[in-house]
Design an enzyme around this catalytic site. Sequence first.
Site, PDB file in Angstrom:
ATOM      1  N   ARG A 124      38.116  41.033  42.128  1.00 54.19           N
ATOM      2  CA  ARG A 124      39.535  40.936  42.476  1.00 54.19           C
ATOM      3  C   ARG A 124      40.312  42.253  42.536  1.00 54.19           C
ATOM      4  O   ARG A 124      41.526  42.244  42.680  1.00 54.19           O
ATOM      5  CB  ARG A 124      40.260  39.972  41.523  1.00 54.19           C
ATOM      6  CG  ARG A 124      39.726  38.574  41.610  1.00 54.19           C
ATOM      7  CD  ARG A 124      40.240  37.618  40.565  1.00 54.19           C
ATOM      8  NE  ARG A 124      41.480  37.960  39.938  1.00 54.19           N
ATOM      9  CZ  ARG A 124      42.513  37.148  39.822  1.00 54.19           C
ATOM     10  NH1 ARG A 124      42.452  35.946  40.319  1.00 54.19           N
ATOM     11  NH2 ARG A 124      43.599  37.533  39.197  1.00 54.19           N
ATOM     12  N   ASP A 125      39.650  43.385  42.418  1.00 54.55           N
ATOM     13  CA  ASP A 125      40.364  44.667  42.509  1.00 54.55           C
ATOM     14  C   ASP A 125      39.453  45.753  43.102  1.00 54.55           C
ATOM     15  O   ASP A 125      39.314  46.835  42.556  1.00 54.55           O
ATOM     16  CB  ASP A 125      40.863  45.090  41.129  1.00 54.55           C
ATOM     17  CG  ASP A 125      41.889  46.225  41.202  1.00 54.55           C
ATOM     18  OD1 ASP A 125      42.496  46.410  42.265  1.00 54.55           O
ATOM     19  OD2 ASP A 125      42.058  46.929  40.186  1.00 54.55           O
ATOM     20  N   ILE A 126      38.844  45.425  44.236  1.00 56.63           N
ATOM     21  CA  ILE A 126      37.928  46.374  44.871  1.00 56.63           C
ATOM     22  C   ILE A 126      38.742  47.344  45.721  1.00 56.63           C
ATOM     23  O   ILE A 126      39.483  46.945  46.608  1.00 56.63           O
ATOM     24  CB  ILE A 126      36.889  45.644  45.738  1.00 56.63           C
ATOM     25  CG1 ILE A 126      36.044  44.730  44.846  1.00 56.63           C
ATOM     26  CG2 ILE A 126      36.012  46.648  46.474  1.00 56.63           C
ATOM     27  CD1 ILE A 126      35.127  43.817  45.606  1.00 56.63           C
ATOM     28  N   ASN A 128      38.113  52.354  42.276  1.00 56.41           N
ATOM     29  CA  ASN A 128      37.279  51.600  41.341  1.00 56.41           C
ATOM     30  C   ASN A 128      35.796  51.680  41.670  1.00 56.41           C
ATOM     31  O   ASN A 128      34.994  50.922  41.131  1.00 56.41           O
ATOM     32  CB  ASN A 128      37.728  50.144  41.286  1.00 56.41           C
ATOM     33  CG  ASN A 128      39.067  50.005  40.610  1.00 56.41           C
ATOM     34  OD1 ASN A 128      39.495  50.878  39.862  1.00 56.41           O
ATOM     35  ND2 ASN A 128      39.757  48.911  40.882  1.00 56.41           N
TER      36      ASN A 128
END
Length: 87
Positions: free
Chosen positions: A49-51, A55
């Site tokens: 959910r946070d690509i 990251n």
Amino acid sequence: MELASSDWEKEILERKKTNKYYSEYELMSIFFSLVKSLSILQQKNISHRDIKPQNILIFKDKEGNKKYKLADFGEAKELFGDNPTDK
């Protein structure tokens, strides 16, 4: 815990400044690593959910070879059921 040498966003910006663009082989290797990571997460029913490039961390071995690894699982969620839209 390993110490990353950089993240992908910093590398992209540095390469843009120096006009050293990625080769097709380099991009395929990076994407293969990321797809492999996402496949493992999917097998474990986890959604990252946070690509984003920040990251994706870059690690170098003793020979100078790079490995790209997905990081920051603070927004990750475990999926329940067969349907990814299930809560």
